[in-house]
Write a protein that holds these residues in place. Structure first.
Motif, short mmCIF file in Angstrom:
data_model
loop_
_atom_site.label_atom_id
_atom_site.label_comp_id
_atom_site.label_asym_id
_atom_site.label_seq_id
_atom_site.Cartn_x
_atom_site.Cartn_y
_atom_site.Cartn_z
N VAL A 136 0.83 -1.20 0.13
CA VAL A 136 0.00 -0.02 -0.07
C VAL A 136 1.04 1.33 0.11
CG1 VAL A 136 -1.77 1.27 1.14
CG2 VAL A 136 -1.71 -1.10 1.37
N ASP A 137 0.71 2.06 -0.94
CA ASP A 137 1.27 3.44 -0.77
C ASP A 137 1.25 4.27 0.20
OD1 ASP A 137 3.24 4.83 -2.41
OD2 ASP A 137 1.77 6.13 -3.65
N ILE A 138 2.38 4.95 0.46
CA ILE A 138 2.29 5.86 1.51
C ILE A 138 3.80 6.64 1.76
CG2 ILE A 138 3.31 4.16 3.43
CD1 ILE A 138 1.76 5.78 5.53
N THR A 139 3.72 8.10 1.67
CA THR A 139 5.00 8.72 1.73
C THR A 139 5.30 9.30 3.22
OG1 THR A 139 3.71 10.85 1.46
CG2 THR A 139 4.24 9.76 -0.33
N ARG A 140 6.56 9.48 3.39
CA ARG A 140 7.13 9.93 4.78
C ARG A 140 5.96 10.96 5.25
NH1 ARG A 140 12.10 9.08 7.15
NH2 ARG A 140 12.74 8.26 5.26
N LYS A 141 5.76 11.88 4.34
CA LYS A 141 4.97 13.14 4.43
C LYS A 141 3.65 12.74 5.17
CE LYS A 141 3.49 17.54 2.87
NZ LYS A 141 3.71 18.53 1.53
N GLU A 142 3.16 11.72 4.67
CA GLU A 142 1.59 11.14 4.89
C GLU A 142 1.66 10.40 6.12
OE1 GLU A 142 -0.04 10.71 0.44
OE2 GLU A 142 1.00 8.98 1.50
N SER A 143 2.98 9.81 6.69
CA SER A 143 2.96 8.97 7.98
C SER A 143 2.81 9.92 9.21
CB SER A 143 4.35 8.31 7.86
OG SER A 143 5.40 9.34 8.13
N SER A 144 2.48 9.23 10.21
CA SER A 144 2.10 10.08 11.71
C SER A 144 3.45 9.23 12.29
CB SER A 144 0.79 9.69 12.05
OG SER A 144 -0.29 10.33 11.27
N PHE A 145 3.84 9.54 13.53
CA PHE A 145 4.69 9.49 14.54
C PHE A 145 3.98 8.05 15.11
CE2 PHE A 145 6.53 9.04 18.66
CZ PHE A 145 7.84 8.97 18.24
N GLY A 146 5.05 6.96 14.98
CA GLY A 146 4.74 5.84 15.66
C GLY A 146 5.77 4.64 15.50
N SER A 147 5.51 3.53 16.04
CA SER A 147 6.51 2.54 15.76
C SER A 147 6.28 1.40 14.79
CB SER A 147 6.46 1.79 17.35
OG SER A 147 5.27 1.12 17.53
N VAL A 148 5.31 1.51 14.07
CA VAL A 148 5.22 0.46 12.84
C VAL A 148 6.25 0.80 11.83
CG1 VAL A 148 3.57 -0.35 11.25
CG2 VAL A 148 2.70 0.35 13.55
N PRO A 149 7.09 -0.23 11.46
CA PRO A 149 8.05 0.05 10.18
C PRO A 149 7.25 -0.02 8.97
CG PRO A 149 8.11 -2.13 11.20
CD PRO A 149 7.12 -1.43 12.12
N HIS A 188 5.47 4.33 10.93
CA HIS A 188 4.18 4.94 10.93
C HIS A 188 3.42 4.48 12.32
CE1 HIS A 188 0.41 6.64 9.17
NE2 HIS A 188 0.06 5.46 8.79
N ASN A 189 2.11 4.89 12.36
CA ASN A 189 1.40 4.79 13.37
C ASN A 189 0.31 3.44 13.34
OD1 ASN A 189 -0.14 6.27 12.28
ND2 ASN A 189 -0.99 7.52 14.00
N VAL A 190 0.06 3.09 11.88
CA VAL A 190 -1.06 2.13 11.71
C VAL A 190 -0.23 0.97 10.80
CG1 VAL A 190 -2.82 1.87 10.26
CG2 VAL A 190 -2.63 4.13 11.60
N SER A 191 -0.66 -0.11 11.24
CA SER A 191 -0.16 -1.41 10.38
C SER A 191 -0.98 -1.87 9.31
CB SER A 191 0.20 -2.52 11.39
OG SER A 191 -0.70 -2.90 11.78
N ILE A 192 -0.40 -2.57 8.26
CA ILE A 192 -1.43 -3.13 7.29
C ILE A 192 -1.49 -4.64 7.61
CG2 ILE A 192 -1.56 -4.18 4.93
CD1 ILE A 192 -2.17 -1.11 5.25
N TYR A 215 3.35 -4.32 10.79
CA TYR A 215 4.24 -3.40 9.83
C TYR A 215 3.25 -2.99 8.59
CZ TYR A 215 4.03 -7.78 6.75
OH TYR A 215 3.25 -8.69 5.94
N TRP A 216 4.01 -2.40 7.73
CA TRP A 216 3.09 -1.71 6.56
C TRP A 216 4.21 -1.98 5.51
CZ3 TRP A 216 -0.81 2.09 6.46
CH2 TRP A 216 -1.10 2.75 5.35
N PRO A 217 3.43 -2.92 4.62
CA PRO A 217 4.23 -3.24 3.30
C PRO A 217 4.13 -1.93 2.42
CG PRO A 217 2.22 -4.24 3.54
CD PRO A 217 2.11 -3.67 4.56
#
Length: 402
Positions: free
Chosen positions: A19-32, A43-47, A71-73
């Motif tokens: 799933v596409d995501i940019t660094r700018k779209e991410s939120s502070f978190g511990s999900v790689p 990011h703060n959300v996982s897939i 994690y977020w692929p």
């Protein structure tokens, strides 16, 4: 009883595009967020809740990653959505043993299509054997990871002491304030002065440039030394190899090149262009390419010039980043302008060396051991995945290497 049969990969797992995501779209978190090149950011959300297996589908084609947490692929990857009852770590090793790079369907940027991966014919085995194979191989991977953490901790310890003594001058400041220097015996503390000179350095110390304390040998244009058929060749060490190690994409050069351009284990390499970084080389003999320095010294120990360069790395990277019209780099004059502090009393370097060199050398030894362990794992992997070697034999070899 161990049973092997042939089937398609799609019979055993289901791959899904990330799933596409940019660094700018991410939120502070511990999900790689795992991209085709590995960990990109957090990011703060996982897939997926993990453990999971991710394979690069664009760019770094076919590179396989094991993720032992939610994690977020990223969109540049494929991830295993359904393991279909198989051992997830076994699936990771199975994918690592496949040649997926031959399935490139990209016209300019290498691309892997899951519809071309699912039909791949592979050898498969029952769950009990999967777990036995996983146990044997993961023992090596776990040891490699432990060594990596140990090496990182030791290097940080050595860096901290270097900066305390030779950058922040903590022992001198403590004595100037009437305190006993921390973490050292009285004999060592007595070596340090209790005041600073007008130049801001500890009294009796002097300033030298990086170019004065070490020799920075730039690599050769290795296209002038092409590999010769039937003769020994060496992997060409460029910036990519300094970052990622030797891969199947690594170019080769003739071993009949000037000795000074030959790299051996323990050599300090410093890329002065592109991705500025420094590393102690531990992947065997190689050939030094342009844009890399081999750093040596007849004046100071290896650990000292390594951390002296490290001391200035942030400013070097800022200099490189400021060159907007060309590939970022530093020049010789920047080495002449980068200053380090040295004590006149050689006993201070000797005292530091008894602590720093021990940690520094142990970190190098751990990295060298990892190369041996990785070679054993990579040798065992295809043999285990094809049933050519018994799991018991592999386990004995893995245990002997621990």
């Amino acid at each position: 009883m161990t049973t092997w049969w042939q089937c398609s990969l799609g019979d055993q797992i289901t791959l899904q595009r990330g799933v596409d995501i940019t660094r700018k779209e991410s939120s502070f978190g511990s999900v790689p967020v795992i991209s085709s090149g590995g960990l990109s950011f957090y990011h703060n959300v996982s897939i997926d809740n993990g453990p999971g297996v991710v394979i690069g589908r664009k760019g770094s084609l076919g590179t396989v990653y094991w993720v032992n947490q939610p994690y977020w692929p990223h969109d540049t990857t494929l991830w295993v959505k359904d393991f279909k009852g198989n051992d997830s770590r076994f699936v990771y090793y199975a994918l690592k043993s496949l040649d997926t790079k031959s399935l490139d369907v990209g016209s300019s940027n290498p691309t892997l299509n899951r519809n071309h991966v699912h039909p791949i014919q592979i050898w498969w085995t029952n769950l009990d054997t999967q777990r036995e194979i996983t146990t044997a191989l993961s023992a090596l991977d776990d040891k490699i990871e432990l060594n990596r953490r140990i090496a990182g901790t030791l290097e940080e310890m050595a860096r901290a002491l270097y900066r305390s003594w030779f950058v922040d001058f903590d022992p001198v400041r403590a004595k100037a304030e009437g305190r006993e220097p921390a973490h050292m015996d009285g004999a060592t503390a007595a070596l340090f002065p209790d005041r600073f000179g007008e130049d801001g350095l500890p009294e009796g110390w002097h300033s030298r440039s990086l170019e004065e304390v070490a020799d920075f040998l730039n690599g050769a244009a290795l296209q002038k030394f092409p590999p010769e058929e039937g003769c020994e060749s060496l992997p060409v060490i460029k910036i990519a190899e300094l970052r990622l190690g030797i891969t199947e994409k690594t170019a080769r050069a003739s071993a009949n090149l000037p000795t000074k351009y030959r790299i051996n284990n323990g050599d300090v390499l410093f890329s002065w262009s592109g991705s500025l970084l420094q590393k102690v080389w531990t992947e065997g003999a190689g050939a030094l390419n342009q844009h890399l320095f081999k750093v040596t010294s007849e004046h100071v120990p290896k650990w000292f010039h390594y951390y002296a360069v490290d001391q200035h790395m942030d400013e070097f990277r800022q200099i490189a980043a400021s060159k907007a019209t060309t590939m970022g780099h530093i020049q010789r004059r920047h080495l002449r302008e980068a200053m380090v502090a040295l004590p006149d009393d050689p006993r201070i370097l000797e005292a530091a060396g008894r602590i720093v060199a021990a940690a520094f050398d142990r970190a190098i030894a751990a990295s060298l051991e990892n190369q041996t362990l990785a070679e054993l794992r990579d040798t065992l992997l295809p043999k285990l995945m094809s049933g050519d070697i018994r799991v018991g034999e592999a386990r004995e070899m893995a245990e002997a290497a621990e």
